[in-house]
Design an enzyme around this catalytic site. Structure first.
Site, PDB file in Angstrom:
ATOM      1  N   ASN A  13      -5.385  10.860   5.713  1.00  0.00           N
ATOM      2  CA  ASN A  13      -4.034  11.329   5.352  1.00  0.00           C
ATOM      3  C   ASN A  13      -3.616  10.648   4.178  1.00  0.00           C
ATOM      4  O   ASN A  13      -3.605   9.198   4.298  1.00  0.00           O
ATOM      5  CB  ASN A  13      -3.148  10.815   6.476  1.00  0.00           C
ATOM      6  N   TRP A  14      -3.630  11.321   3.123  1.00  0.00           N
ATOM      7  CA  TRP A  14      -3.560  10.805   1.836  1.00  0.00           C
ATOM      8  C   TRP A  14      -2.184  10.468   1.484  1.00  0.00           C
ATOM      9  O   TRP A  14      -1.613   9.712   0.442  1.00  0.00           O
ATOM     10  CB  TRP A  14      -3.767  11.433   0.505  1.00  0.00           C
ATOM     11  N   LYS A  15      -1.111  10.788   2.378  1.00  0.00           N
ATOM     12  CA  LYS A  15       0.272  10.461   2.252  1.00  0.00           C
ATOM     13  C   LYS A  15       0.814  10.890   0.702  1.00  0.00           C
ATOM     14  O   LYS A  15       0.262  11.951   0.171  1.00  0.00           O
ATOM     15  CB  LYS A  15       0.794   9.008   2.556  1.00  0.00           C
TER      16      LYS A  15
ATOM     17  N   HIS B  89       3.882  12.542  12.305  1.00  0.00           N
ATOM     18  CA  HIS B  89       3.294  11.208  11.714  1.00  0.00           C
ATOM     19  C   HIS B  89       4.508   9.846  12.159  1.00  0.00           C
ATOM     20  O   HIS B  89       5.665  10.560  11.670  1.00  0.00           O
ATOM     21  CB  HIS B  89       3.025  11.081  10.364  1.00  0.00           C
TER      22      HIS B  89
ATOM     23  N   GLU C 231       5.779   7.893  10.159  1.00  0.00           N
ATOM     24  CA  GLU C 231       6.754   7.956   8.882  1.00  0.00           C
ATOM     25  C   GLU C 231       7.528   8.904   8.891  1.00  0.00           C
ATOM     26  O   GLU C 231       8.762   8.929   8.441  1.00  0.00           O
ATOM     27  CB  GLU C 231       5.711   7.640   7.704  1.00  0.00           C
TER      28      GLU C 231
ATOM     29  N   GLU D   3      -1.460   6.389  17.107  1.00  0.00           N
ATOM     30  CA  GLU D   3      -1.132   5.275  15.847  1.00  0.00           C
ATOM     31  C   GLU D   3      -0.118   4.563  16.463  1.00  0.00           C
ATOM     32  O   GLU D   3       0.772   4.770  16.029  1.00  0.00           O
ATOM     33  CB  GLU D   3      -1.046   6.174  14.487  1.00  0.00           C
TER      34      GLU D   3
ATOM     35  N   GLY E 147      -0.831   0.630   7.910  1.00  0.00           N
ATOM     36  CA  GLY E 147      -0.674   0.011   6.521  1.00  0.00           C
ATOM     37  C   GLY E 147      -0.402  -1.411   6.640  1.00  0.00           C
ATOM     38  O   GLY E 147       0.071  -1.887   5.535  1.00  0.00           O
TER      39      GLY E 147
ATOM     40  N   SER F 134      -4.770   1.107  10.170  1.00  0.00           N
ATOM     41  CA  SER F 134      -5.660   0.181   9.555  1.00  0.00           C
ATOM     42  C   SER F 134      -7.205   0.094   9.897  1.00  0.00           C
ATOM     43  O   SER F 134      -7.796  -0.804   9.864  1.00  0.00           O
ATOM     44  CB  SER F 134      -5.092  -1.231   9.575  1.00  0.00           C
TER      45      SER F 134
ATOM     46  N   GLY G 298      -4.614   4.187   4.210  1.00  0.00           N
ATOM     47  CA  GLY G 298      -4.977   3.592   3.058  1.00  0.00           C
ATOM     48  C   GLY G 298      -6.472   3.668   2.280  1.00  0.00           C
ATOM     49  O   GLY G 298      -6.853   4.105   1.234  1.00  0.00           O
TER      50      GLY G 298
HETATM   51  P1  PGA Z   1      -3.489   3.081   7.505  1.00  0.00           P
HETATM   52  O1  PGA Z   1      -2.599   4.536   7.948  1.00  0.00           O
HETATM   53  O2  PGA Z   1      -4.934   3.567   7.852  1.00  0.00           O
HETATM   54  O3  PGA Z   1      -3.179   2.792   6.216  1.00  0.00           O
HETATM   55  O4  PGA Z   1      -2.806   2.244   8.448  1.00  0.00           O
HETATM   56  C1  PGA Z   1      -2.975   5.382   9.030  1.00  0.00           C
HETATM   57  C2  PGA Z   1      -2.047   6.503   8.942  1.00  0.00           C
HETATM   58  O5  PGA Z   1      -0.767   6.457   8.692  1.00  0.00           O
HETATM   59  O6  PGA Z   1      -2.373   7.732   9.509  1.00  0.00           O
END
Ligand code: PGA
Length: 249
Positions: free
Chosen positions: A9-11, A94, A96, A166, A172, A212, A234
């Site tokens: 997931n490149w966000k 997600h 976010e 998640e 993150g 993470s 990330g």
């Molecule tokens: P992260 O993000 O690997 O940077 O913790 C995971 C995600 O939000 O899908």
């Protein structure tokens, strides 16, 4: 069919040139793997990614979509737009999106319904916050997220759904759920699916862990019997790290 999956997931990262470079490094370095490998670039780079990966086994996913088929929703993207550029997978729910854009379980249920009606594959994300875990209500929170957004669906819908657990406190933050915590939650999710639907739904669905995941911890997390892969944030932005995570499965 339960498959192993590593999804990046490149966000909101990577402009056009950076997208091109990362895709080209991933294509070049992709190891032989039994896992499905998926990348989710930003909307504006999806057409480019889908073209660049035409000859590759790497699949492309969107990070989000709207539930309406079209209309006056300024700034939004429909399922039909995604399908028209060869993108048939979408991340929904997600944390976010839930936290910063106010997406509720009911709202997500509508997106899921639309994606399924358009024959898209869904990577459905959910997970508890730190205070839920501290108060011991994490199973209840996750159970409710699944129930509210997914459990009105008919059993066959789950053939088009991948689940991504998640825990918000691990996204993150550099803090990962321990492999045992991930396994415990994934087993709970399978048990919940078995009780709500059937043992075959529970056994056939892929459940990814996200939060993470890095080259250093991936193989231990992936070694757990109910963990079918990862949703990587990330570490998916660095080709060598993402490829090392693919190798770890
Ligand atoms: P992260 O993000 O690997 O940077 O913790 C995971 C995600 O939000 O899908």
């Amino acid at each position: 069919m339960r498959s192993k999956i590593v999804a990046g997931n490149w966000k909101m990262n990577n402009n056009k040139g950076e997208t091109q470079n990362l895709l080209s490094d991933l294509k070049k370095g992709l190891p032989a793997t039994e896992a499905e490998v998926i990348v989710a670039p930003a909307f504006v780079n999806l057409a480019q990614a889908s073209e660049a990966l035409e000859e590759s086994s790497i699949q492309v996913s969107a990070q989000n979509m709207h539930f309406a088929s079209n209309g006056a929703f300024t700034g939004e993207i429909s399922a039909d737009m995604l399908l028209s550029i060869g993108v048939d997978t979408v991340i929904i729910g997600h944390s976010e999106r839930r936290a910063y854009f106010g997406e509720t379980d009911d709202f997500l249920a509508k997106k899921v319904e639309t994606a399924l009606s358009m024959k898209m594959r869904i990577i459905f994300c959910f997970g508890e916050e730190l205070e839920d875990r501290k108060s011991g209500s994490h199973f209840e929170v996750v159970g409710n997220q699944l129930k509210n957004a997914l459990f009105s669906l008919p059993e066959e819908a789950f053939q088009s759904i991948v689940l991504a657990y998640e825990p918000v406190w691990a996204i993150g933050t550099g803090e990962t759920a321990s492999p045992e915590q991930a396994q415990e939650m994934h087993a709970f999710i399978r048990k919940t699916l078995s009780q709500t639907y059937s043992e075959s739904v529970a056994q056939e669905i892929s459940i990814l862990y996200g939060g993470s995941v890095k080259p250093a911890n991936a193989s231990e997390i992936f070694s757990k019997p109910d963990v079918d892969g990862g949703l990587i944030g990330g570490a998916s932005l660095v080709a060598a790290d993402f490829l090392a995570i693919v190798k770890a499965i």
